[in-house]
Motif scaffolding. Sequence first.
Motif, PDB file in Angstrom:
ATOM      1  N   MET A 243       0.834  -1.203   0.000  1.00 49.97           N
ATOM      2  CA  MET A 243       0.000   0.000   0.000  1.00 49.97           C
ATOM      3  C   MET A 243       0.868   1.253   0.000  1.00 49.97           C
ATOM      4  O   MET A 243       0.551   2.239  -0.680  1.00 49.97           O
ATOM      5  CB  MET A 243      -0.929  -0.008   1.216  1.00 49.97           C
ATOM      6  N   ALA A 244       1.977   1.226   0.741  1.00 49.98           N
ATOM      7  CA  ALA A 244       2.877   2.383   0.784  1.00 49.98           C
ATOM      8  C   ALA A 244       3.434   2.676  -0.601  1.00 49.98           C
ATOM      9  O   ALA A 244       3.473   3.835  -1.042  1.00 49.98           O
ATOM     10  CB  ALA A 244       4.008   2.122   1.775  1.00 49.98           C
ATOM     11  N   ARG A 245       3.894   1.636  -1.312  1.00 45.75           N
ATOM     12  CA  ARG A 245       4.444   1.841  -2.657  1.00 45.75           C
ATOM     13  C   ARG A 245       3.381   2.388  -3.606  1.00 45.75           C
ATOM     14  O   ARG A 245       3.655   3.267  -4.429  1.00 45.75           O
ATOM     15  CB  ARG A 245       5.025   0.533  -3.194  1.00 45.75           C
ATOM     16  N   PHE A 246       2.167   1.862  -3.505  1.00 41.17           N
ATOM     17  CA  PHE A 246       1.087   2.310  -4.396  1.00 41.17           C
ATOM     18  C   PHE A 246       0.762   3.785  -4.172  1.00 41.17           C
ATOM     19  O   PHE A 246       0.635   4.561  -5.124  1.00 41.17           O
ATOM     20  CB  PHE A 246      -0.155   1.452  -4.148  1.00 41.17           C
ATOM     21  N   LEU A 247       0.639   4.199  -2.912  1.00 42.64           N
ATOM     22  CA  LEU A 247       0.238   5.568  -2.619  1.00 42.64           C
ATOM     23  C   LEU A 247       1.374   6.566  -2.824  1.00 42.64           C
ATOM     24  O   LEU A 247       1.127   7.744  -3.083  1.00 42.64           O
ATOM     25  CB  LEU A 247      -0.281   5.660  -1.178  1.00 42.64           C
ATOM     26  N   ALA A 248       2.626   6.099  -2.709  1.00 38.76           N
ATOM     27  CA  ALA A 248       3.766   7.005  -2.867  1.00 38.76           C
ATOM     28  C   ALA A 248       4.161   7.195  -4.334  1.00 38.76           C
ATOM     29  O   ALA A 248       4.873   8.153  -4.660  1.00 38.76           O
ATOM     30  CB  ALA A 248       4.963   6.487  -2.077  1.00 38.76           C
ATOM     31  N   SER A 249       3.698   6.314  -5.199  1.00 33.36           N
ATOM     32  CA  SER A 249       4.096   6.365  -6.604  1.00 33.36           C
ATOM     33  C   SER A 249       3.729   7.706  -7.254  1.00 33.36           C
ATOM     34  O   SER A 249       2.576   8.158  -7.180  1.00 33.36           O
ATOM     35  CB  SER A 249       3.429   5.218  -7.375  1.00 33.36           C
ATOM     36  N   GLY A 250       4.727   8.355  -7.860  1.00 36.30           N
ATOM     37  CA  GLY A 250       4.483   9.606  -8.566  1.00 36.30           C
ATOM     38  C   GLY A 250       4.362  10.821  -7.667  1.00 36.30           C
ATOM     39  O   GLY A 250       4.048  11.914  -8.150  1.00 36.30           O
ATOM     40  N   LYS A 251       4.605  10.656  -6.364  1.00 40.02           N
ATOM     41  CA  LYS A 251       4.494  11.776  -5.421  1.00 40.02           C
ATOM     42  C   LYS A 251       5.841  12.010  -4.740  1.00 40.02           C
ATOM     43  O   LYS A 251       6.717  11.150  -4.760  1.00 40.02           O
ATOM     44  CB  LYS A 251       3.414  11.486  -4.371  1.00 40.02           C
ATOM     45  N   ARG A 252       5.978  13.137  -4.111  1.00 42.96           N
ATOM     46  CA  ARG A 252       7.221  13.442  -3.395  1.00 42.96           C
ATOM     47  C   ARG A 252       7.187  12.805  -1.999  1.00 42.96           C
ATOM     48  O   ARG A 252       7.296  13.482  -0.970  1.00 42.96           O
ATOM     49  CB  ARG A 252       7.429  14.954  -3.294  1.00 42.96           C
ATOM     50  N   LEU A 253       7.011  11.506  -1.996  1.00 45.13           N
ATOM     51  CA  LEU A 253       6.958  10.740  -0.756  1.00 45.13           C
ATOM     52  C   LEU A 253       8.056   9.689  -0.767  1.00 45.13           C
ATOM     53  O   LEU A 253       8.411   9.151  -1.829  1.00 45.13           O
ATOM     54  CB  LEU A 253       5.595  10.060  -0.600  1.00 45.13           C
ATOM     55  N   SER A 254       8.581   9.396   0.397  1.00 45.62           N
ATOM     56  CA  SER A 254       9.589   8.354   0.553  1.00 45.62           C
ATOM     57  C   SER A 254       9.060   7.279   1.472  1.00 45.62           C
ATOM     58  O   SER A 254       8.273   7.548   2.394  1.00 45.62           O
ATOM     59  CB  SER A 254      10.881   8.941   1.144  1.00 45.62           C
ATOM     60  N   ILE A 255       9.458   6.038   1.204  1.00 45.46           N
ATOM     61  CA  ILE A 255       9.085   4.930   2.083  1.00 45.46           C
ATOM     62  C   ILE A 255      10.355   4.309   2.643  1.00 45.46           C
ATOM     63  O   ILE A 255      11.316   4.068   1.923  1.00 45.46           O
ATOM     64  CB  ILE A 255       8.211   3.884   1.352  1.00 45.46           C
ATOM     65  N   VAL A 256      10.347   4.077   3.959  1.00 47.59           N
ATOM     66  CA  VAL A 256      11.528   3.591   4.669  1.00 47.59           C
ATOM     67  C   VAL A 256      11.123   2.371   5.487  1.00 47.59           C
ATOM     68  O   VAL A 256      10.162   2.444   6.270  1.00 47.59           O
ATOM     69  CB  VAL A 256      12.107   4.680   5.600  1.00 47.59           C
ATOM     70  N   PRO A 257      11.828   1.242   5.342  1.00 43.70           N
ATOM     71  CA  PRO A 257      11.480   0.047   6.129  1.00 43.70           C
ATOM     72  C   PRO A 257      11.608   0.307   7.632  1.00 43.70           C
ATOM     73  O   PRO A 257      12.522   1.018   8.079  1.00 43.70           O
ATOM     74  CB  PRO A 257      12.505  -0.991   5.662  1.00 43.70           C
ATOM     75  N   ILE A 258      10.686  -0.272   8.397  1.00 43.48           N
ATOM     76  CA  ILE A 258      10.734  -0.196   9.856  1.00 43.48           C
ATOM     77  C   ILE A 258      11.227  -1.535  10.385  1.00 43.48           C
ATOM     78  O   ILE A 258      10.704  -2.586  10.012  1.00 43.48           O
ATOM     79  CB  ILE A 258       9.353   0.133  10.451  1.00 43.48           C
ATOM     80  N   VAL A 259      12.227  -1.504  11.269  1.00 45.75           N
ATOM     81  CA  VAL A 259      12.782  -2.727  11.838  1.00 45.75           C
ATOM     82  C   VAL A 259      12.452  -2.785  13.323  1.00 45.75           C
ATOM     83  O   VAL A 259      12.217  -1.762  13.966  1.00 45.75           O
ATOM     84  CB  VAL A 259      14.304  -2.813  11.626  1.00 45.75           C
ATOM     85  N   GLY A 260      12.441  -4.029  13.859  1.00 49.91           N
ATOM     86  CA  GLY A 260      12.141  -4.224  15.269  1.00 49.91           C
ATOM     87  C   GLY A 260      10.659  -4.442  15.496  1.00 49.91           C
ATOM     88  O   GLY A 260       9.817  -4.029  14.709  1.00 49.91           O
ATOM     89  N   GLY A 261      10.335  -5.114  16.581  1.00 49.39           N
ATOM     90  CA  GLY A 261       8.936  -5.381  16.919  1.00 49.39           C
ATOM     91  C   GLY A 261       8.349  -6.495  16.069  1.00 49.39           C
ATOM     92  O   GLY A 261       8.997  -7.040  15.181  1.00 49.39           O
TER      93      GLY A 261
END
Length: 294
Positions: A243-261
Motif C-alpha cells: 500500500m505504501a508503494r502504491f500511494l507514494a508512486s508519482g508523489k514526493r513521498l519516501s518509504i523507509v522500512p521499519i525494523v524491530g517489533g
Amino acid sequence: MINKLEMFIAVAKEGHFGRAAESLGITQPTLSTGIKQLEDMLGVQLIFRGSRYGGLTPEGARALVWARRLVADSRTFREEMRVSRHGLSGHLRLAVIPTALTWAAKLSARFSDRHPKVRFTIQSRNSVEILKMLENLEIDAGLSYLDNEPLGRVTTQPLYTERYMLVCHAENALALETQVSWADIAGERLCLLTPDMQNRRIINQCFMEADVTPDALVEANSTVVLAAHVEQGGWVTILPADMARFLASGKRLSIVPIVGGHVEHSVGLVAPHREPHTPVLDALLSEAAELAAS
C-alpha cells in the motif's frame, strides 16, 4: 420458506423492522407478514415485539443459526445449478481491510481475466465488521488478518505477509535513512488509521514494545487520507509495504522500512466455514492460493 428465512435474518441483523424491510426492498407490512407466517410454520415465537422490535426469543436465537445455514445452503445449491448450465458466473461480494485493498485489486483482476462472467463488489471494512458480515451472509468472503486476533470458525487462505514502512515527505530527514526503528519515529507528527482498525492496534503494540506512546494528531479510516496528509509535508504515517508503494508512486513521498517489533502479519481470504462452498467462492480461494505462490 427461504425468502421468509431471509426476512428473519434481516430483522435479526438490523434489530429494526423498518430498516430490515428497506434492506430487502420490501414493505414493512410484507416483512411482518412473512415473519408471522414463518413463526406459524415453525410453531414457535421467534421475535419479541410490541410496538417495536424487542429482540430474539430463545427459540429465535436457535432458529437464527439454522436460518443462516439453510439460506447459505440454498444459495450454494442455486450456484451449483447455474454453473452446470452457464459455467462460472455470478456475483462475489468482498469486504476488505483498508490496508489490503491493493491486494484485493490484484486478486479480482486475475480472477476476472479467467472468469469474465463473475461480477465483484468490494467494500472497505475493519476486521471485526468483516467477520460480522460473513456471519450475516452479507458478503461471500473477506480479506483480513489471519494471525493477530481470533477469527472464530472460518475457512482461511493466506495471501501475503504484511510488513510495515514509514511513509514521509521526501524532504523529511528520515527519508535519507535506509531503515528506521519504532523509537526513531517518536516525536514525528503521526497520522494513523482509526483505533477500530486492527492495523492501528498492531502499530500501537509495536510502539509500546519500543517504550513509545504513539500520539496520532490525525486519525482516518482511509489510507488515501493518510497519504494526502503526508504529501502536504510535516506528517508521517505507517503503512504496509504494498500500500505504501502504491500511494507514494508519482508523489514526493519516501518509504523507509521499519525494523524491530512484531512487524509481520499474515493477511488472506476468510470465508464461511462450511462445505461445500459455492463454485465461485471455491474458484476464488484457488485463485488466492495461486496468487500467494506467485
